[in-house]
Design a protein around this motif. Structure first.
Motif, PDB file in Angstrom:
ATOM      1  N   LEU A 173      -3.407  -5.777  10.843  1.00 16.88           N
ATOM      2  CA  LEU A 173      -2.357  -5.923  11.846  1.00 16.88           C
ATOM      3  C   LEU A 173      -1.474  -4.686  11.951  1.00 16.88           C
ATOM      4  O   LEU A 173      -1.078  -4.292  13.054  1.00 16.88           O
ATOM      5  CB  LEU A 173      -1.491  -7.140  11.515  1.00 16.88           C
ATOM      6  N   LEU A 174      -1.153  -4.079  10.811  1.00 19.45           N
ATOM      7  CA  LEU A 174      -0.159  -3.006  10.792  1.00 19.45           C
ATOM      8  C   LEU A 174      -0.764  -1.611  10.766  1.00 19.45           C
ATOM      9  O   LEU A 174      -0.166  -0.675  11.305  1.00 19.45           O
ATOM     10  CB  LEU A 174       0.766  -3.177   9.578  1.00 19.45           C
ATOM     11  N   LEU A 175      -1.915  -1.463  10.123  1.00 28.43           N
ATOM     12  CA  LEU A 175      -2.487  -0.132   9.944  1.00 28.43           C
ATOM     13  C   LEU A 175      -3.790   0.075  10.706  1.00 28.43           C
ATOM     14  O   LEU A 175      -4.331   1.178  10.689  1.00 28.43           O
ATOM     15  CB  LEU A 175      -2.736   0.133   8.449  1.00 28.43           C
ATOM     16  N   GLY A 176      -4.307  -0.986  11.334  1.00 28.58           N
ATOM     17  CA  GLY A 176      -5.556  -0.859  12.058  1.00 28.58           C
ATOM     18  C   GLY A 176      -6.775  -0.735  11.172  1.00 28.58           C
ATOM     19  O   GLY A 176      -7.843  -0.313  11.633  1.00 28.58           O
ATOM     20  N   GLU A 177      -6.663  -1.106   9.893  1.00 25.05           N
ATOM     21  CA  GLU A 177      -7.813  -1.065   8.990  1.00 25.05           C
ATOM     22  C   GLU A 177      -8.668  -2.311   9.205  1.00 25.05           C
ATOM     23  O   GLU A 177      -8.158  -3.419   9.303  1.00 25.05           O
ATOM     24  CB  GLU A 177      -7.343  -0.995   7.536  1.00 25.05           C
ATOM     25  N   ARG A 178      -9.991  -2.115   9.253  1.00 20.55           N
ATOM     26  CA  ARG A 178     -10.904  -3.230   9.491  1.00 20.55           C
ATOM     27  C   ARG A 178     -11.926  -3.342   8.377  1.00 20.55           C
ATOM     28  O   ARG A 178     -12.338  -2.339   7.802  1.00 20.55           O
ATOM     29  CB  ARG A 178     -11.625  -3.050  10.833  1.00 20.55           C
ATOM     30  N   LEU A 179     -12.326  -4.574   8.076  1.00 25.46           N
ATOM     31  CA  LEU A 179     -13.365  -4.832   7.098  1.00 25.46           C
ATOM     32  C   LEU A 179     -14.612  -5.341   7.806  1.00 25.46           C
ATOM     33  O   LEU A 179     -14.537  -6.250   8.626  1.00 25.46           O
ATOM     34  CB  LEU A 179     -12.903  -5.878   6.072  1.00 25.46           C
ATOM     35  N   SER A 180     -15.744  -4.754   7.488  1.00 26.56           N
ATOM     36  CA  SER A 180     -17.018  -5.245   8.000  1.00 26.56           C
ATOM     37  C   SER A 180     -17.402  -6.513   7.246  1.00 26.56           C
ATOM     38  O   SER A 180     -16.773  -6.877   6.251  1.00 26.56           O
ATOM     39  CB  SER A 180     -18.089  -4.176   7.806  1.00 26.56           C
ATOM     40  N   PRO A 181     -18.450  -7.220   7.695  1.00 28.75           N
ATOM     41  CA  PRO A 181     -18.909  -8.387   6.926  1.00 28.75           C
ATOM     42  C   PRO A 181     -19.229  -8.064   5.469  1.00 28.75           C
ATOM     43  O   PRO A 181     -18.960  -8.863   4.578  1.00 28.75           O
ATOM     44  CB  PRO A 181     -20.154  -8.824   7.699  1.00 28.75           C
ATOM     45  N   ALA A 182     -19.785  -6.877   5.224  1.00 33.82           N
ATOM     46  CA  ALA A 182     -20.075  -6.490   3.841  1.00 33.82           C
ATOM     47  C   ALA A 182     -18.785  -6.333   3.036  1.00 33.82           C
ATOM     48  O   ALA A 182     -18.708  -6.730   1.871  1.00 33.82           O
ATOM     49  CB  ALA A 182     -20.874  -5.191   3.812  1.00 33.82           C
ATOM     50  N   GLY A 183     -17.765  -5.748   3.663  1.00 37.51           N
ATOM     51  CA  GLY A 183     -16.487  -5.606   2.981  1.00 37.51           C
ATOM     52  C   GLY A 183     -15.843  -6.940   2.689  1.00 37.51           C
ATOM     53  O   GLY A 183     -15.296  -7.172   1.595  1.00 37.51           O
ATOM     54  N   LEU A 184     -15.901  -7.856   3.668  1.00 36.46           N
ATOM     55  CA  LEU A 184     -15.357  -9.197   3.450  1.00 36.46           C
ATOM     56  C   LEU A 184     -16.116  -9.920   2.339  1.00 36.46           C
ATOM     57  O   LEU A 184     -15.527 -10.638   1.523  1.00 36.46           O
ATOM     58  CB  LEU A 184     -15.424 -10.002   4.747  1.00 36.46           C
ATOM     59  N   LEU A 219      -3.753 -10.786   1.469  1.00 37.14           N
ATOM     60  CA  LEU A 219      -2.558 -10.414   2.231  1.00 37.14           C
ATOM     61  C   LEU A 219      -2.629  -8.955   2.678  1.00 37.14           C
ATOM     62  O   LEU A 219      -2.229  -8.622   3.801  1.00 37.14           O
ATOM     63  CB  LEU A 219      -1.304 -10.649   1.380  1.00 37.14           C
ATOM     64  N   VAL A 220      -3.135  -8.099   1.807  1.00 39.53           N
ATOM     65  CA  VAL A 220      -3.254  -6.685   2.168  1.00 39.53           C
ATOM     66  C   VAL A 220      -4.272  -6.498   3.283  1.00 39.53           C
ATOM     67  O   VAL A 220      -4.060  -5.696   4.211  1.00 39.53           O
ATOM     68  CB  VAL A 220      -3.638  -5.846   0.933  1.00 39.53           C
ATOM     69  N   ALA A 221      -5.399  -7.222   3.213  1.00 36.39           N
ATOM     70  CA  ALA A 221      -6.405  -7.115   4.272  1.00 36.39           C
ATOM     71  C   ALA A 221      -5.832  -7.548   5.612  1.00 36.39           C
ATOM     72  O   ALA A 221      -6.043  -6.888   6.635  1.00 36.39           O
ATOM     73  CB  ALA A 221      -7.628  -7.957   3.915  1.00 36.39           C
ATOM     74  N   ALA A 222      -5.084  -8.669   5.612  1.00 38.26           N
ATOM     75  CA  ALA A 222      -4.474  -9.141   6.863  1.00 38.26           C
ATOM     76  C   ALA A 222      -3.422  -8.155   7.358  1.00 38.26           C
ATOM     77  O   ALA A 222      -3.385  -7.808   8.553  1.00 38.26           O
ATOM     78  CB  ALA A 222      -3.855 -10.518   6.653  1.00 38.26           C
ATOM     79  N   GLY A 223      -2.565  -7.688   6.446  1.00 41.37           N
ATOM     80  CA  GLY A 223      -1.539  -6.732   6.844  1.00 41.37           C
ATOM     81  C   GLY A 223      -2.118  -5.399   7.263  1.00 41.37           C
ATOM     82  O   GLY A 223      -1.641  -4.768   8.211  1.00 41.37           O
ATOM     83  N   GLY A 224      -3.162  -4.950   6.572  1.00 36.36           N
ATOM     84  CA  GLY A 224      -3.796  -3.690   6.948  1.00 36.36           C
ATOM     85  C   GLY A 224      -4.417  -3.744   8.331  1.00 36.36           C
ATOM     86  O   GLY A 224      -4.381  -2.769   9.081  1.00 36.36           O
ATOM     87  N   THR A 237       2.023  -2.037  -1.403  1.00 33.21           N
ATOM     88  CA  THR A 237       0.757  -1.361  -1.126  1.00 33.21           C
ATOM     89  C   THR A 237       0.679  -0.905   0.325  1.00 33.21           C
ATOM     90  O   THR A 237       0.360   0.257   0.614  1.00 33.21           O
ATOM     91  CB  THR A 237      -0.423  -2.292  -1.439  1.00 33.21           C
ATOM     92  N   LEU A 238       0.978  -1.795   1.263  1.00 35.74           N
ATOM     93  CA  LEU A 238       0.898  -1.453   2.680  1.00 35.74           C
ATOM     94  C   LEU A 238       1.949  -0.416   3.060  1.00 35.74           C
ATOM     95  O   LEU A 238       1.678   0.521   3.824  1.00 35.74           O
ATOM     96  CB  LEU A 238       1.080  -2.712   3.529  1.00 35.74           C
ATOM     97  N   PHE A 239       3.145  -0.578   2.539  1.00 33.84           N
ATOM     98  CA  PHE A 239       4.242   0.313   2.883  1.00 33.84           C
ATOM     99  C   PHE A 239       3.939   1.739   2.449  1.00 33.84           C
ATOM    100  O   PHE A 239       4.199   2.704   3.179  1.00 33.84           O
ATOM    101  CB  PHE A 239       5.529  -0.187   2.228  1.00 33.84           C
ATOM    102  N   ASN A 240       3.374   1.887   1.255  1.00 31.65           N
ATOM    103  CA  ASN A 240       3.098   3.222   0.740  1.00 31.65           C
ATOM    104  C   ASN A 240       1.752   3.762   1.213  1.00 31.65           C
ATOM    105  O   ASN A 240       1.516   4.964   1.142  1.00 31.65           O
ATOM    106  CB  ASN A 240       3.175   3.219  -0.786  1.00 31.65           C
ATOM    107  N   ARG A 241       0.877   2.892   1.718  1.00 26.86           N
ATOM    108  CA  ARG A 241      -0.350   3.368   2.348  1.00 26.86           C
ATOM    109  C   ARG A 241      -0.015   4.123   3.623  1.00 26.86           C
ATOM    110  O   ARG A 241      -0.659   5.106   3.972  1.00 26.86           O
ATOM    111  CB  ARG A 241      -1.276   2.179   2.662  1.00 26.86           C
TER     112      ARG A 241
END
Length: 336
Positions: free
Chosen positions: A157-168, A150-155, A209-213
């Protein structure tokens, strides 16, 4: 705003996750020695945590607003004509800017602590409800496992954070390890209601987590206010389970002090501070080491044993967390 390096942020989040791993044992001990129900335990956890941080603020100024910081990059205004925004003054000077900074800080903090406190109360209560419906194993794996997703999806959409294939891949390995660790004894009992409560708990934790990030507020002030609001939300329900602990008062209140100090005040303060520098998804994955810490405590203090599957799961989880932390440090300016 608190300035934290990525390396220190990773350390703070790791310490917070480790401290959270002791919270379950402390809560269980308080239930056994003090006869308190889960909501009452959560209430005292919030109340003691708020008291500890308030005392730290009085003694050390921890979490106090830093009014001078918004002024560091502000150049003195040079107006050649009357500016209506300055209420008749030819020069802005420090006072109007300082007043606006204070008002902005108070306004943002008020909304932030209300949202944080309510979300804390929701995910704590929902987690205990999930335990009651499905047991500890399922509640833990669904709640803690769904949170980084949920944090990855919210990050994204909301924060512009992206995960590379290695991160996923690291997230997938961590979730696999969590499932093996938590469900390794094969005693899990699923129920739709339990899974639903666990997902609600995960959503609340992900929201915090997202709100305080995205926050620029002082993390310890946010944590203090969140504990106060969360405790007030739980107070009407807590007396139904017995608000005051019974049994040996020295033991019960010592556990309350520990629960409020280490896995609450210290852990949440460090976690919110770490979020200043660490991506939300990375912080959520690092938090997965919480059940590893709980398992180690069970072995050292309660004589429990890890099954081979649970041991392998612990290794996978810790390896994935280490990989993601290294990627975070090595690629601060690029996607993980």
């Amino acid at each position: 705003m608190t300035h934290v390096s990525v390396r220190r942020g990773l350390l703070y989040v790791s310490i917070a996750a480790t401290a959270w791993g002791t919270g379950g044992a402390a809560g269980a001990l308080l239930h056994q020695t003090g006869g308190l129900g889960p909501v009452a335990v959560s209430f005292w956890r919030f109340a003691a945590g708020a008291a500890v941080l308030l005392l730290a603020r009085l003694l050390f100024g921890l979490g106090a607003p830093r009014h001078a910081e918004p002024l560091t990059n502000v150049q003195p205004a040079r107006h050649t004509r009357r500016d209506p925004a300055l209420s008749g003054s030819r020069h802005a000077g420090p006072r109007p800017v300082l007043r606006r900074a204070r008002l902005a800080w108070r306004g943002s903090m008020l909304g932030r602590v209300l949202v944080t406190g309510v979300a804390m109360a929701v995910y704590q209560t929902a987690y205990f409800a999930a335990i009651a419906e499905s047991g500890l194993a399922v509640a833990t794996v669904v709640t803690i496992g769904a949170t980084p997703v949920l944090v990855a999806a919210g990050g994204r959409l909301l924060l512009g954070e992206r995960l590379s294939p290695a991160g996923l891949g690291a997230v997938a390995i961590a979730l696999t390890g969590l499932a093996m660790l938590t469900l390794g004894d094969g005693s899990a009992a699923f129920s739709a209601a339990g899974v639903g409560w666990a997902l609600l708990s995960a959503a609340g934790y992900a929201g915090v987590t997202l709100f305080n990030r995205a926050s620029a507020d002082e993390p310890y002030a946010t944590a203090t206010g969140g504990f106060v609001v969360g405790g007030l939300c739980l107070l009407p329900v807590a007396p139904a389970q017995g608000l005051l602990p019974s049994g040996d008062p020295l033991v019960s209140w010592a556990v309350v002090v520990y629960l409020g100090t280490v896995p609450t005040a210290l852990a949440y303060g460090l976690f919110f501070t770490g979020l200043v520098a660490v991506r939300a998804t990375t912080a959520a994955v690092i938090s997965l080491v919480e059940p590893v810490g709980a398992a180690i405590l069970g072995i050292l203090l309660l004589g429990e044993r890890l099954t081979p599957a649970a041991a392998c799961g612990s290794v996978l989880l810790l390896g994935a967390v280490a990989l993601l932390a290294l990627k975070e440090r090595g690629q601060v300016a690029t996607p993980v």
